[in-house]
Design an enzyme around this catalytic site. Sequence first.
Site, PDB file in Angstrom:
ATOM      1  N   GLU A   1       6.645  -5.986   5.468  1.00 56.90           N
ATOM      2  CA  GLU A   1       5.415  -5.174   5.609  1.00 56.90           C
ATOM      3  C   GLU A   1       4.098  -5.697   5.378  1.00 56.90           C
ATOM      4  O   GLU A   1       3.154  -5.301   5.868  1.00 56.90           O
ATOM      5  CB  GLU A   1       5.679  -4.176   4.701  1.00 56.90           C
ATOM      6  CG  GLU A   1       6.847  -2.990   4.939  1.00 56.90           C
ATOM      7  CD  GLU A   1       8.085  -3.477   4.839  1.00 56.90           C
ATOM      8  OE1 GLU A   1       9.117  -2.963   5.626  1.00 56.90           O
ATOM      9  OE2 GLU A   1       8.179  -4.607   4.005  1.00 56.90           O
TER      10      GLU A   1
ATOM     11  N   HIS B   1      13.755   6.209   0.203  1.00 56.18           N
ATOM     12  CA  HIS B   1      13.419   6.716   1.604  1.00 56.18           C
ATOM     13  C   HIS B   1      12.523   8.223   1.479  1.00 56.18           C
ATOM     14  O   HIS B   1      12.197   8.407   2.538  1.00 56.18           O
ATOM     15  CB  HIS B   1      14.640   6.746   2.605  1.00 56.18           C
ATOM     16  CG  HIS B   1      15.501   5.718   2.692  1.00 56.18           C
ATOM     17  ND1 HIS B   1      16.533   5.424   1.716  1.00 56.18           N
ATOM     18  CD2 HIS B   1      15.414   4.669   3.359  1.00 56.18           C
ATOM     19  CE1 HIS B   1      16.923   4.123   2.230  1.00 56.18           C
ATOM     20  NE2 HIS B   1      16.443   3.755   3.317  1.00 56.18           N
TER      21      HIS B   1
END
Length: 692
Positions: free
Chosen positions: A430, A498
């Site tokens: 990321e 998540h």
Amino acid sequence: MDQLAARKHERNAPDDRIDWRKVARLIHLSRALDELEEKRLVPEKKVLYQFSARGHDMAQVLLGTQLTGRHDATCGYYRSRPLLLSLGVDPVDALGSAMGRAGGYSDGRDIGVVFNYPNLSGASALPMCGGVGAQYTPTAGWAQAMKYYADTLGRKEYATDIGVVLGGDGSVASNGFWAALTAATTQELPMLFYIEDNGFGISVPSTFQTPGGNIAANLASWKNLAIFDGDGCDPAEAAHLVQDAVSFVREERKPALLRLTVPRLQGHSFQDTQTYKSEETVRREWERDPLPRLKEFLVPAVMTVEEWEASENAAREMTESAREAAEARPAADPASVTRHVFFDGEMQTMGGQHPGGYVSPATSQETDTSGPRINMVTAIRRTLDHEMAINERVVMFGEDIGPKGGVHAVTLGLQEKFGVERVFDTSLSEEGIIGRAVGMALAGLVPVPEIQFRKYAEPATEQLNDCGTIRWRTNNRFAAPVVVRMPGGFFKCGDPWHSQTNEVAFVHQPGWKVAVPSNAEDAVGLLRTSIRGNDPVIFFEHRAMLDHAWARRAYPGDNFALPFGEAKLTRTGTDITIVTWGAMVQRCEEAAEGISADVIDLRTLMPWDREAVLASVAKTHRCLIVHEDLETGGFGAEIAAVVADKAFMDLDAPVSRLTMPDIPSPHNPILLDWAVPSTERIARRITELLEF
């Protein structure tokens, strides 16, 4: 002289392709600036942060003189002033910025050694960062933009331009270094990694950063990476290595790593006394000082003694003149310091598509509701499809967004339609995704990166923070308008990895706009505004709403766009104001059935529609804020504070919040249903407030 000796002599002689007089002048100027700061300006407390470049200076100047491409760009760090001087930075700006005066790199907003240099007619210096290693991935993004312009768009004027990043031996341990190295070598980007190895990261030896202390040796077997390694204090060797490395990247369009050993002749900063170095170590470092070596190399082969001394004297005179001009600059007007957090009508010099003259197509808030209802996934995909079709600068990337189409299928089919150069998968980093997006945006592209789940943004926190502050900390010289798509929130179940929302973290990072659409129509309008806009945007896609029947709407049309900061009243009434966003809008609407209530879908959290909320509270005299994020420090606290401050006399009951408890999202559906505000719990809280 035999042939071997002749070649050796030629290798050790001043290369006539280099303007050695310019090199000498710039090194003398760098030394004079360092000396002035250390002996006068720092003791007088006119410069608060000072980082000497002594020992690093010659190699940096040699490198800077090779950056001749119109679209070359470099990103350095706090010891990179010699490189900046070689690009043409005004010494008055250098000293004025060090003293925090008006003008210069940042108008006194940032540390003076954190440079930026937008140059529309030559090599630019990308906005530097205070964080070690944060410069690598944006430079990789710039290099990828050069490749995109030249190869994908056929812009041959970019065919030899490159990205160059500077870092010390300590920075090679950072996430940014390895993320950029992976991107550059797997994608074969025209990027040069220049490592100035002085043996220490402040006080920590380089052997703690990489095994054996030599990153070049450790990367010798790294695929698709050319290695250049040598002495940055030897003028002939350094000049040849710099030229060879830059030429390789320009001509081969592949990455290279250039490691030059240099001494850090002063402390890490002015305050650093270097007591961690032995006397012998300090003595050996001063023996390697490149300045006397350069003099021996150039006098008399290129310059006379008198010319050398004249160059040194001229540098001192220029430095003193620069000091006088810099000290004459005032501090910036404190009232100006809140400007340029976002685009406010004054165009930045570099970054994004708008400085190049981009004019977005006309938009409208009128919707076309003639088509079938579609889910949010389809609406977002259709919007991305259209914006890519009409704008060749839009590129999309992230983990699994290519052939797979994303784990939520939002990008399904887009790579097949637009090609792997415009829709591409990335390595699992990321930091690399967001950092590269920043560099691409600085180069004029419109990157739309995806972070697969909200929680996965954490490794990119530094790049996200730095991206948001670029416009402000460069005083509008640069901006990096990127659109980060980010799914999150609960779905059929939850979990700590998540299902996080935590939108408030981005609201608290200056410079980011934050969109949280609750339905397909709003997703279209806010996404289109984001892509065509001139600011960085976090575009939050709630997982529970991507295919929720309630969130389905007719596609509102290719011209439909929504402004940020304009809430929507989804239900009107007179007894209570309910403020919410994202997945909670549907639950609040259901909870308000049979009640006279204003239900306000904020749609964007930065900016948020204070006026709509306060006007509603003035009418209803009660306020309930509902959100999925945690209660402590959640964005509802900000809304509650504003309502209490601005509408206290209008209230007939306390401002109330209904949120998740301060826990991670639980996995078991029964636990999740208990934790997330339900329609029933919202209805009960409404009743409690009405009965207060």
